[in-house]
Scaffold this motif. Structure first.
Motif, short mmCIF file in Angstrom:
data_model
loop_
_atom_site.label_atom_id
_atom_site.label_comp_id
_atom_site.label_asym_id
_atom_site.label_seq_id
_atom_site.Cartn_x
_atom_site.Cartn_y
_atom_site.Cartn_z
N LYS B 61 -114.08 -64.97 12.93
CA LYS B 61 -115.11 -65.99 12.66
C LYS B 61 -115.92 -65.67 11.40
O LYS B 61 -117.16 -65.55 11.43
N LEU B 62 -115.20 -65.51 10.30
CA LEU B 62 -115.86 -65.16 9.03
C LEU B 62 -116.65 -66.36 8.51
O LEU B 62 -116.11 -67.47 8.44
N PRO B 63 -117.92 -66.16 8.12
CA PRO B 63 -118.78 -67.30 7.77
C PRO B 63 -118.54 -67.89 6.38
O PRO B 63 -118.75 -69.09 6.19
N THR B 64 -118.14 -67.08 5.39
CA THR B 64 -118.05 -67.64 4.03
C THR B 64 -116.60 -67.79 3.56
O THR B 64 -115.71 -67.09 4.04
N GLU B 65 -116.45 -68.68 2.59
CA GLU B 65 -115.13 -68.92 1.99
C GLU B 65 -114.59 -67.65 1.35
O GLU B 65 -113.41 -67.34 1.46
N ALA B 66 -115.48 -66.93 0.68
CA ALA B 66 -115.07 -65.69 -0.01
C ALA B 66 -114.53 -64.66 0.98
O ALA B 66 -113.51 -64.02 0.74
N GLU B 67 -115.20 -64.54 2.12
CA GLU B 67 -114.75 -63.58 3.14
C GLU B 67 -113.40 -64.00 3.72
O GLU B 67 -112.52 -63.17 3.95
N ARG B 68 -113.26 -65.30 3.96
CA ARG B 68 -112.01 -65.81 4.54
C ARG B 68 -110.87 -65.62 3.54
O ARG B 68 -109.77 -65.22 3.90
N ALA B 69 -111.15 -65.90 2.25
CA ALA B 69 -110.13 -65.74 1.21
C ALA B 69 -109.69 -64.28 1.12
O ALA B 69 -108.50 -63.99 0.98
N ALA B 70 -110.66 -63.38 1.23
CA ALA B 70 -110.34 -61.95 1.16
C ALA B 70 -109.49 -61.54 2.36
O ALA B 70 -108.56 -60.74 2.24
N CYS B 71 -109.80 -62.13 3.53
CA CYS B 71 -109.09 -61.78 4.76
C CYS B 71 -107.61 -62.19 4.70
O CYS B 71 -106.74 -61.47 5.16
N VAL B 72 -107.32 -63.36 4.11
CA VAL B 72 -105.92 -63.83 4.09
C VAL B 72 -105.24 -63.57 2.72
O VAL B 72 -104.18 -64.13 2.44
N LYS B 73 -105.88 -62.72 1.92
CA LYS B 73 -105.39 -62.47 0.57
C LYS B 73 -103.90 -62.07 0.54
O LYS B 73 -103.11 -62.60 -0.24
N GLN B 74 -103.54 -61.13 1.41
CA GLN B 74 -102.16 -60.65 1.45
C GLN B 74 -101.17 -61.75 1.84
O GLN B 74 -100.09 -61.85 1.27
N ALA B 75 -101.59 -62.56 2.80
CA ALA B 75 -100.72 -63.64 3.25
C ALA B 75 -100.51 -64.66 2.13
O ALA B 75 -99.40 -65.15 1.91
N VAL B 76 -101.62 -64.96 1.42
CA VAL B 76 -101.52 -65.91 0.30
C VAL B 76 -100.54 -65.37 -0.74
O VAL B 76 -99.66 -66.09 -1.23
N ARG B 77 -100.69 -64.07 -1.02
CA ARG B 77 -99.82 -63.44 -2.03
C ARG B 77 -98.34 -63.48 -1.57
O ARG B 77 -97.47 -63.81 -2.36
N ALA B 78 -98.10 -63.15 -0.30
CA ALA B 78 -96.72 -63.14 0.22
C ALA B 78 -96.09 -64.53 0.13
O ALA B 78 -94.93 -64.68 -0.26
N VAL B 79 -96.89 -65.55 0.45
CA VAL B 79 -96.37 -66.92 0.40
C VAL B 79 -96.07 -67.34 -1.04
O VAL B 79 -95.01 -67.90 -1.34
N GLU B 80 -97.01 -67.02 -1.94
CA GLU B 80 -96.81 -67.39 -3.35
C GLU B 80 -95.59 -66.70 -3.95
O GLU B 80 -94.77 -67.33 -4.63
N ILE B 81 -95.49 -65.41 -3.69
CA ILE B 81 -94.35 -64.64 -4.22
C ILE B 81 -93.03 -65.17 -3.66
O ILE B 81 -92.03 -65.26 -4.36
#
Lengths: 66, 144
Positions: B61-81
């Motif tokens: 339950k992360l409150p900010t966009e920045a925190e949520r983006a940081a949390c899924v950073k690896q997943a975003v990278r894996a999908v993009e790659i």
């Protein structure tokens, strides 16, 4: 073995050789390969769709928290 | 007698040679189909990784966009790659199958497989193998 016998055998040998050759050639042209040769544009398209949906899903989560 | 023997020998040699080249051709085709399936399996793994990562982050339950983006950073990278990798493999595979069709048509017309065609086809197959190797390596690194 004499000439006459060899002359008789040669056409049979040639026919057998042709049959083997055709068999090898047809065996290779199986359905899966044919599908790819005729419709290479759909290869991995579903996987790309899945990845794009995943990307959207993550963006949505970052934006909304859901 | 000698002539007949010679002709038979030539015939056997030609058949063996052609059989060998044909086997190489169908081996390459089979390998390309395996790589295609392997790519799909890796993509499936990336989607599972994305779902799991997202579920973990949602639970926090992360409150900010920045925190949520940081949390899924690896997943975003894996999908993009993965997207980049799959596009490269797709292009290399399309080039292989396109030429495979050309070789097939030419072989049916001439009843023989040209050596330069086989080499070109194997070189295109090599590019698919390279693209796949790079893709698997990049996804592995992105998930770590």
């Amino acid at each position: 073995m004499n000439w006459t016998l060899l002359e008789k055998l040669l056409p049979i040998a040639l026919r057998t050789a042709k049959a083997i050759f055709d068999g090898v050639r047809n065996g290779e042209d199986n359905e899966e390969i044919r599908r790819r040769v005729t419709s290479s544009d759909v290869i991995l398209d579903e996987d790309l769709d899945a990845l794009r949906e995943s990307e959207d899903d993550l963006e949505e989560y970052i934006r909304t928290g859901r | 007698m000698l002539v007949v023997r010679f002709v038979l020998l030539l015939l056997v040699a030609a058949l063996l040679g052609m059989g060998c080249a044909t086997a190489q051709l169908s081996d390459a085709a089979e390998r390309m189909i395996q790589i295609e399936r392997g790519t799909s399996a890796v993509v499936e793994g990336v989607v599972v990784f994305k779902d799991a990562t997202k579920a973990d982050c949602v639970a926090k339950k992360l409150p900010t966009e920045a925190e949520r983006a940081a949390c899924v950073k690896q997943a975003v990278r894996a999908v993009e790659i993965s997207e980049v990798g799959v596009l490269a493999i797709k292009a290399a595979l399309a080039s292989f199958w396109e030429f495979y069709g050309v070789v097939q048509a030419r072989r049916q017309a001439e009843d023989q497989l040209r050596r330069e065609d086989l080499l070109e086809l194997l070189s295109r197959a090599g590019r698919v193998v390279t693209a796949y190797g790079e893709f698997v390596k990049a996804v592995k690194e992105a998930k770590q």
